[in-house]
Design a protein around this motif. Structure first.
Motif, PDB file in Angstrom:
ATOM      1  N   SER A  75      10.360   0.358 -14.658  1.00 41.35           N
ATOM      2  CA  SER A  75       9.471   1.473 -14.680  1.00 41.35           C
ATOM      3  C   SER A  75       9.837   1.950 -13.743  1.00 41.35           C
ATOM      4  O   SER A  75      10.599   1.548 -12.460  1.00 41.35           O
ATOM      5  N   LEU A  76       8.555   3.199 -13.429  1.00 44.85           N
ATOM      6  CA  LEU A  76       9.597   4.248 -11.881  1.00 44.85           C
ATOM      7  C   LEU A  76       8.928   3.879 -11.036  1.00 44.85           C
ATOM      8  O   LEU A  76       7.596   2.821 -11.248  1.00 44.85           O
ATOM      9  N   PRO A  77       9.685   3.236  -9.519  1.00 47.72           N
ATOM     10  CA  PRO A  77       8.923   2.690  -8.648  1.00 47.72           C
ATOM     11  C   PRO A  77       7.728   3.612  -8.721  1.00 47.72           C
ATOM     12  O   PRO A  77       7.882   4.720  -8.547  1.00 47.72           O
ATOM     13  N   ASP A  78       6.876   2.644  -6.857  1.00 47.73           N
ATOM     14  CA  ASP A  78       5.678   4.197  -6.340  1.00 47.73           C
ATOM     15  C   ASP A  78       6.711   4.475  -5.599  1.00 47.73           C
ATOM     16  O   ASP A  78       7.308   3.808  -4.804  1.00 47.73           O
ATOM     17  N   GLY A  79       5.626   5.624  -4.622  1.00 41.63           N
ATOM     18  CA  GLY A  79       6.437   6.003  -3.684  1.00 41.63           C
ATOM     19  C   GLY A  79       7.857   7.091  -3.690  1.00 41.63           C
ATOM     20  O   GLY A  79       8.607   6.903  -2.999  1.00 41.63           O
ATOM     21  N   LEU A  80       8.150   6.935  -5.235  1.00 41.77           N
ATOM     22  CA  LEU A  80       9.814   7.443  -5.425  1.00 41.77           C
ATOM     23  C   LEU A  80       9.306   9.098  -5.221  1.00 41.77           C
ATOM     24  O   LEU A  80       8.281  10.014  -4.690  1.00 41.77           O
ATOM     25  N   ARG A  81      10.302   9.441  -4.241  1.00 43.49           N
ATOM     26  CA  ARG A  81      10.473  10.825  -3.608  1.00 43.49           C
ATOM     27  C   ARG A  81      11.828  11.055  -3.774  1.00 43.49           C
ATOM     28  O   ARG A  81      13.255  10.565  -3.917  1.00 43.49           O
ATOM     29  N   GLN A  82      12.416  12.830  -4.305  1.00 46.98           N
ATOM     30  CA  GLN A  82      13.787  13.187  -4.043  1.00 46.98           C
ATOM     31  C   GLN A  82      14.264  13.239  -2.637  1.00 46.98           C
ATOM     32  O   GLN A  82      13.226  13.586  -1.761  1.00 46.98           O
ATOM     33  N   VAL A  83      15.990  12.783  -2.512  1.00 46.06           N
ATOM     34  CA  VAL A  83      16.160  13.005  -1.438  1.00 46.06           C
ATOM     35  C   VAL A  83      17.411  14.148  -2.198  1.00 46.06           C
ATOM     36  O   VAL A  83      18.239  14.429  -0.751  1.00 46.06           O
ATOM     37  N   GLY A  84      17.570  14.319  -2.580  1.00 42.17           N
ATOM     38  CA  GLY A  84      18.914  15.414  -3.196  1.00 42.17           C
ATOM     39  C   GLY A  84      19.396  15.414  -4.464  1.00 42.17           C
ATOM     40  O   GLY A  84      19.095  14.788  -5.190  1.00 42.17           O
ATOM     41  N   VAL A  85      20.067  16.095  -5.145  1.00 38.53           N
ATOM     42  CA  VAL A  85      21.184  16.513  -5.995  1.00 38.53           C
ATOM     43  C   VAL A  85      21.981  17.182  -5.228  1.00 38.53           C
ATOM     44  O   VAL A  85      22.469  17.680  -4.922  1.00 38.53           O
ATOM     45  N   ARG A  86      23.035  16.047  -6.503  1.00 38.39           N
ATOM     46  CA  ARG A  86      24.333  16.364  -6.715  1.00 38.39           C
ATOM     47  C   ARG A  86      24.956  16.227  -7.438  1.00 38.39           C
ATOM     48  O   ARG A  86      24.649  16.099  -9.137  1.00 38.39           O
ATOM     49  N   SER A  87      26.388  16.717  -8.066  1.00 41.88           N
ATOM     50  CA  SER A  87      27.478  16.616  -9.809  1.00 41.88           C
ATOM     51  C   SER A  87      27.468  15.296  -9.239  1.00 41.88           C
ATOM     52  O   SER A  87      27.367  14.057  -8.274  1.00 41.88           O
ATOM     53  N   PRO A  88      27.765  14.632 -10.546  1.00 42.31           N
ATOM     54  CA  PRO A  88      28.591  13.181 -10.480  1.00 42.31           C
ATOM     55  C   PRO A  88      29.555  13.312 -10.105  1.00 42.31           C
ATOM     56  O   PRO A  88      30.667  13.564 -10.054  1.00 42.31           O
ATOM     57  N   SER A  89      29.789  12.030  -9.525  1.00 45.69           N
ATOM     58  CA  SER A  89      31.546  11.828  -8.533  1.00 45.69           C
ATOM     59  C   SER A  89      32.386  10.989  -9.936  1.00 45.69           C
ATOM     60  O   SER A  89      32.063  11.319 -11.278  1.00 45.69           O
ATOM     61  N   LEU A  90      33.805  11.268  -9.941  1.00 50.05           N
ATOM     62  CA  LEU A  90      33.973  11.450 -10.912  1.00 50.05           C
ATOM     63  C   LEU A  90      33.923   9.841 -11.844  1.00 50.05           C
ATOM     64  O   LEU A  90      34.171   9.722 -12.975  1.00 50.05           O
ATOM     65  N   ARG A  91      33.543   8.522 -10.616  1.00 54.24           N
ATOM     66  CA  ARG A  91      33.664   8.196 -11.138  1.00 54.24           C
ATOM     67  C   ARG A  91      32.573   7.497 -12.140  1.00 54.24           C
ATOM     68  O   ARG A  91      32.138   6.900 -12.995  1.00 54.24           O
ATOM     69  N   GLU A  92      31.354   8.118 -11.981  1.00 55.60           N
ATOM     70  CA  GLU A  92      30.376   8.338 -12.779  1.00 55.60           C
ATOM     71  C   GLU A  92      30.273   9.076 -13.827  1.00 55.60           C
ATOM     72  O   GLU A  92      29.793   8.896 -15.304  1.00 55.60           O
ATOM     73  N   ALA A  93      31.781  10.396 -13.754  1.00 55.68           N
ATOM     74  CA  ALA A  93      31.454  11.025 -14.926  1.00 55.68           C
ATOM     75  C   ALA A  93      31.660  10.249 -16.304  1.00 55.68           C
ATOM     76  O   ALA A  93      31.844  10.623 -16.696  1.00 55.68           O
ATOM     77  N   VAL A  94      32.803   9.124 -15.932  1.00 60.68           N
ATOM     78  CA  VAL A  94      33.362   8.215 -16.569  1.00 60.68           C
ATOM     79  C   VAL A  94      31.787   7.543 -17.737  1.00 60.68           C
ATOM     80  O   VAL A  94      32.476   8.080 -18.748  1.00 60.68           O
ATOM     81  N   LYS A  95      31.496   7.376 -17.447  1.00 60.40           N
ATOM     82  CA  LYS A  95      29.894   6.457 -17.315  1.00 60.40           C
ATOM     83  C   LYS A  95      29.241   7.058 -18.429  1.00 60.40           C
ATOM     84  O   LYS A  95      28.046   7.476 -19.153  1.00 60.40           O
ATOM     85  N   ILE A  96      28.077   9.187 -17.187  1.00 57.36           N
ATOM     86  CA  ILE A  96      27.355  10.046 -17.919  1.00 57.36           C
ATOM     87  C   ILE A  96      27.717  11.174 -18.110  1.00 57.36           C
ATOM     88  O   ILE A  96      29.313  11.268 -18.059  1.00 57.36           O
ATOM     89  N   ASN A  97      27.632  12.315 -18.327  1.00 60.01           N
ATOM     90  CA  ASN A  97      28.271  13.830 -18.912  1.00 60.01           C
ATOM     91  C   ASN A  97      28.448  13.709 -17.467  1.00 60.01           C
ATOM     92  O   ASN A  97      27.579  14.383 -16.460  1.00 60.01           O
ATOM     93  N   GLY A  98      29.502  14.956 -17.293  1.00 59.96           N
ATOM     94  CA  GLY A  98      30.030  15.391 -15.994  1.00 59.96           C
ATOM     95  C   GLY A  98      29.324  16.710 -15.685  1.00 59.96           C
ATOM     96  O   GLY A  98      29.761  16.932 -15.056  1.00 59.96           O
TER      97      GLY A  98
END
Length: 134
Positions: A75-98
């Protein structure tokens, strides 16, 4: 040649259907209804694993709806807050949509990542801001 035409037609149909669903979610969000945004979640308790599911965003806040058995215990943890937005890294883009965007969040449990398509990013950021305000 026929296979190429059929492939292009199928791709066009899928793009149209996905765009239509995104527009419907945008209209529902503007009217204040609860919307379900498809995304991938990387929870601190399951380090290194992306979970498929949806963020359910409404006036009362934001919750996680899993699409796999592995994600049902999360479940989503308590006190969840955004700290940034970025494009996926090359390594992440292999598992998720680039082409997706990764929303970096922090909480008491640790860092949490949410991968979402760019046309759904505003809904997720608004949900995170309403969660942080509560």
């Amino acid at each position: 040649m026929i296979e190429l035409v059929l492939t292009v037609a199928a791709a066009g149909l899928m793009a149209w259907l996905m765009g239509r669903r995104a527009k419907q979610r945008a209209v529902s969000a503007a009217q204040g209804h609860v919307i379900k945004v498809p995304c991938l979640l990387r929870h601190p308790s399951l380090e290194g694993r992306w979970l498929r599911g949806r963020l359910v965003i409404g006036a009362s806040g934001m919750t996680w709806e899993a699409r796999t058995r592995a994600g049902t215990a999360v479940s989503l943890p308590d006190g969840l807050r955004q700290v940034g937005v970025r494009s996926p890294s090359l390594r992440e883009a292999v598992k998720i949509n680039g082409g997706s965007r990764v929303v970096e969040c922090t909480s008491a449990e640790g860092d949490l990542l949410v991968a979402v398509m760019p046309n759904e990013l505003d809904h997720v950021l608004a949900g995170l801001n309403s969660n942080a305000a509560q």
